[in-house]
Structures are given as structure tokens and as C-alpha cells.
Design a protein around this motif. Structure first.
Motif, PDB file in Angstrom:
ATOM      1  N   MET A 126      -5.312  -5.989  29.573  1.00  0.00           N
ATOM      2  CA  MET A 126      -4.569  -5.739  28.362  1.00  0.00           C
ATOM      3  C   MET A 126      -5.496  -5.843  27.162  1.00  0.00           C
ATOM      4  SD  MET A 126      -1.482  -4.994  29.086  1.00  0.00           S
ATOM      5  CE  MET A 126      -1.355  -4.593  30.817  1.00  0.00           C
ATOM      6  N   GLU A 127      -5.194  -5.089  26.164  1.00  0.00           N
ATOM      7  CA  GLU A 127      -6.017  -5.015  24.957  1.00  0.00           C
ATOM      8  C   GLU A 127      -5.177  -5.474  23.765  1.00  0.00           C
ATOM      9  OE1 GLU A 127      -8.968  -1.539  24.046  1.00  0.00           O
ATOM     10  OE2 GLU A 127      -6.948  -0.912  23.435  1.00  0.00           O
ATOM     11  N   ARG A 128      -5.831  -6.088  22.795  1.00  0.00           N
ATOM     12  CA  ARG A 128      -5.157  -6.480  21.557  1.00  0.00           C
ATOM     13  C   ARG A 128      -5.689  -5.649  20.402  1.00  0.00           C
ATOM     14  NH1 ARG A 128      -4.937 -12.989  22.249  1.00  0.00           N
ATOM     15  NH2 ARG A 128      -2.931 -13.049  23.322  1.00  0.00           N
ATOM     16  N   THR A 129      -4.826  -5.439  19.418  1.00  0.00           N
ATOM     17  CA  THR A 129      -5.223  -4.715  18.217  1.00  0.00           C
ATOM     18  C   THR A 129      -4.605  -5.353  16.986  1.00  0.00           C
ATOM     19  OG1 THR A 129      -5.511  -2.508  17.261  1.00  0.00           O
ATOM     20  CG2 THR A 129      -3.357  -2.999  18.276  1.00  0.00           C
ATOM     21  N   PHE A 130      -5.240  -5.101  15.856  1.00  0.00           N
ATOM     22  CA  PHE A 130      -4.773  -5.632  14.577  1.00  0.00           C
ATOM     23  C   PHE A 130      -4.017  -4.545  13.822  1.00  0.00           C
ATOM     24  CE2 PHE A 130      -5.563  -6.129   9.975  1.00  0.00           C
ATOM     25  CZ  PHE A 130      -4.876  -7.318   9.772  1.00  0.00           C
ATOM     26  N   VAL A 131      -2.878  -4.928  13.251  1.00  0.00           N
ATOM     27  CA  VAL A 131      -2.067  -4.024  12.440  1.00  0.00           C
ATOM     28  C   VAL A 131      -1.652  -4.773  11.184  1.00  0.00           C
ATOM     29  CG1 VAL A 131       0.046  -2.643  12.329  1.00  0.00           C
ATOM     30  CG2 VAL A 131      -1.202  -2.812  14.489  1.00  0.00           C
ATOM     31  N   MET A 132      -1.703  -4.080  10.056  1.00  0.00           N
ATOM     32  CA  MET A 132      -1.285  -4.688   8.795  1.00  0.00           C
ATOM     33  C   MET A 132      -0.363  -3.723   8.058  1.00  0.00           C
ATOM     34  SD  MET A 132      -3.635  -5.972   5.571  1.00  0.00           S
ATOM     35  CE  MET A 132      -4.416  -4.381   5.321  1.00  0.00           C
ATOM     36  N   ILE A 133       0.847  -4.178   7.771  1.00  0.00           N
ATOM     37  CA  ILE A 133       1.719  -3.410   6.898  1.00  0.00           C
ATOM     38  C   ILE A 133       1.287  -3.756   5.479  1.00  0.00           C
ATOM     39  CG2 ILE A 133       4.090  -2.931   6.174  1.00  0.00           C
ATOM     40  CD1 ILE A 133       4.977  -3.840   8.993  1.00  0.00           C
ATOM     41  N   LYS A 134       0.886  -2.742   4.745  1.00  0.00           N
ATOM     42  CA  LYS A 134       0.327  -2.911   3.409  1.00  0.00           C
ATOM     43  C   LYS A 134       1.442  -3.214   2.394  1.00  0.00           C
ATOM     44  CE  LYS A 134      -3.479   0.248   4.437  1.00  0.00           C
ATOM     45  NZ  LYS A 134      -4.114   1.523   4.061  1.00  0.00           N
ATOM     46  N   PRO A 135       1.053  -3.600   1.167  1.00  0.00           N
ATOM     47  CA  PRO A 135       2.072  -3.964   0.177  1.00  0.00           C
ATOM     48  C   PRO A 135       3.160  -2.914  -0.045  1.00  0.00           C
ATOM     49  CG  PRO A 135      -0.056  -4.721  -0.583  1.00  0.00           C
ATOM     50  CD  PRO A 135      -0.308  -3.894   0.659  1.00  0.00           C
ATOM     51  N   ASP A 136       2.828  -1.622   0.016  1.00  0.00           N
ATOM     52  CA  ASP A 136       3.871  -0.611  -0.174  1.00  0.00           C
ATOM     53  C   ASP A 136       4.892  -0.643   0.951  1.00  0.00           C
ATOM     54  OD1 ASP A 136       1.614   0.481   1.305  1.00  0.00           O
ATOM     55  OD2 ASP A 136       2.540   2.453   1.171  1.00  0.00           O
ATOM     56  N   GLY A 137       4.447  -0.853   2.174  1.00  0.00           N
ATOM     57  CA  GLY A 137       5.366  -0.942   3.301  1.00  0.00           C
ATOM     58  C   GLY A 137       6.248  -2.177   3.233  1.00  0.00           C
ATOM     59  N   VAL A 138       5.662  -3.305   2.812  1.00  0.00           N
ATOM     60  CA  VAL A 138       6.432  -4.539   2.653  1.00  0.00           C
ATOM     61  C   VAL A 138       7.464  -4.359   1.547  1.00  0.00           C
ATOM     62  CG1 VAL A 138       6.322  -6.987   2.026  1.00  0.00           C
ATOM     63  CG2 VAL A 138       4.588  -6.015   3.556  1.00  0.00           C
TER      64      VAL A 138
END
Length: 149
Positions: A1-13
Motif C-alpha cells: 500500500m502507498e500513502r499520499t499527501f493531500v491538502m484542501i487549500k483555503p478556497d476549498g475550506v
């Protein structure tokens, strides 16, 4: 299994898209390994976007990312980096396919809702910037036997 980083940016929040985006990744079968809402400090923004530091758009990008809360996540699954990148869509929302996160929710390249690691190496680096090893949770989802061969 692999892990990845995701960030919802200020506009999405600010637009209230956290739940919709998390739901898409969960429905795909990916497993959430960590999540946190925070306003990012400058040192971590600089480290996150270090490859863009010499570009003219960097000061505006950094100011924007620090302008409000971001929702940081670690997702896990088979080929998670590639799967998430396809779900996120092209960096420029005008070029992102309908059905992708950016294709459905973005209009402007400078406000494209979400960031996702672009390679397994970037994922390791970015996860290390934003999460301590003890913050990444290992567990099995009850539906894994029907998701994976």
C-alpha cells in the motif's frame, strides 16, 4: 500500500468542500490515515513549495496558502499517488476533466481547491513536512477484502 499527501487549500475550506472531497476519496476505497485543519506557518509553506521559490508567482502562492485554514490529509491505498492525482485533475481547472475535483469545483489556476503529491517521492517528503510519524494511523478498513484482490 502507498500513502499520499493531500491538502484542501483555503478556497476549498472556505467553500465548504471538505466533506465532499473526503467522501470522494472514501468512496473510491482509499483509507484516511491522518487529517488536520490548520493555518500553515510560513516555514512549512516554504518547504512544501520549495521547487517554486524562485518563480514570480511564489510570493502570492505562499500568502494565499497562509491566508486561511487548510485541511491536511494522508490517504492510503494501492497506487494511491496516481489514483489521487487522477481524481484531483489537471492543475489548471480549465483543463481538468469533468468529474475530477478541480474539474468540478475549480475555475482559476490560482484557486484550484486542492493539492496532491505528484510522485511517491513527493508524497514521502510532503507527509514528513506536515505529519509526525506517530500521527499516521495504521488500521484495516472492514471493506478492504472486497476492494482489493
Amino acid at each position: 500500500m502507498e500513502r499520499t499527501f493531500v491538502m484542501i487549500k483555503p478556497d476549498g475550506v472556505q467553500r465548504g468542500l471538505i466533506g465532499e472531497i473526503v467522501s470522494r476519496f472514501e468512496a473510491k476505497g482509499l483509507k484516511l490515515a491522518a487529517a488536520r485543519l490548520e493555518v500553515l506557518p510560513e516555514d512549512r509553506v516554504v518547504e512544501q513549495y520549495r521547487e517554486h521559490m524562485e518563480k514570480l508567482f511564489f510570493p502570492g502562492l505562499a500568502a494565499y496558502i497562509m491566508s486561511g485554514p487548510c485541511f491536511l490529509m494522508a490517504w492510503e491505498g494501492k497506487d494511491a499517488v496516481a489514483v489521487v492525482r487522477r481524481m484531483v485533475g489537471a492543475t489548471n481547472p480549465a483543463e481538468a476533466a469533468p468529474g475530477s475535483i478541480r474539474g468540478d469545483f475549480g475555475l482559476d489556476i490560482g484557486r484550484n481547491v486542492i493539492h496532491a503529491s505528484d510522485s511517491p517521492e513527493s508524497a514521502v517528503r510532503e507527509l514528513g513536512i506536515h505529519f509526525a510519524p506517530g500521527e499516521l494511523v495504521d488500521y484495516s478498513r472492514i471493506d478492504e477484502p472486497v476492494i482489493y484482490e
